[in-house]
Scaffold this motif. Sequence first.
Motif: not given
Length: 231
Positions: A120-134
Amino acid sequence: MNFEIIESQLDEKQYFVVSFNKGIVKSFKQSAINFRGFFISYDTLNLGQKLYGHSKKESTLIQKRNCRKILKLYKLLSRLYREVRKQKLENYNTIYVEKLSVKKNNNDFLLQSLLNLKFNCGNDGKLEKIISFSCDFLSKENFLNNMCDFKDNKCIDCRRRNIDRSIGCCQTNCKFTHTGVCEVKNISCKLYMCDYLESIGYYFSSQHLPILKNISLQYIDLCVFACYLNL
């Protein structure tokens, strides 16, 4: 559609049981016509294992083993979900797990986050999602184990040493400084544990956190280093 993991209130026979048995993917393909959702047992998700031992070394070993189990389950589910989408099946976004109310870790959140990152996550903003989930996972672990044990805005270590400090782990020059548990999603701060908590085994190993496997370890190490420098 985002994935979610909820506690099952029905007989597991109502669902397709995910296991590491040989031929599980082939078995699913043959029975997919009756698909109502996936079921994962308490043991398969390793929910009965507290992720901390009595020392930093022991905790690192426990988390290393847990990381392997979660990634193995995640890869299996990824194969199954590719088949689900290929056959255009419904009811795929909810996974049912038993006994979530008595879990000893947040592996359910780890698995849910990994699936959402992949599907459900594209490349755009994926790093932010990873950090947020972590950060969310680390906060959930702290809350589940009551690590800092704040009372009257003082953590367990400050009370133990009779220190008059009410800003938690924050440094006085931190722009986010406030009382109690910090809710800011800063990965370096979330990974940091004070010397006292580490001495009793509460330690987060960034190298063995499944969500962070998609990020360079050098990046994570830099974040932790920056925390110690109070940047």
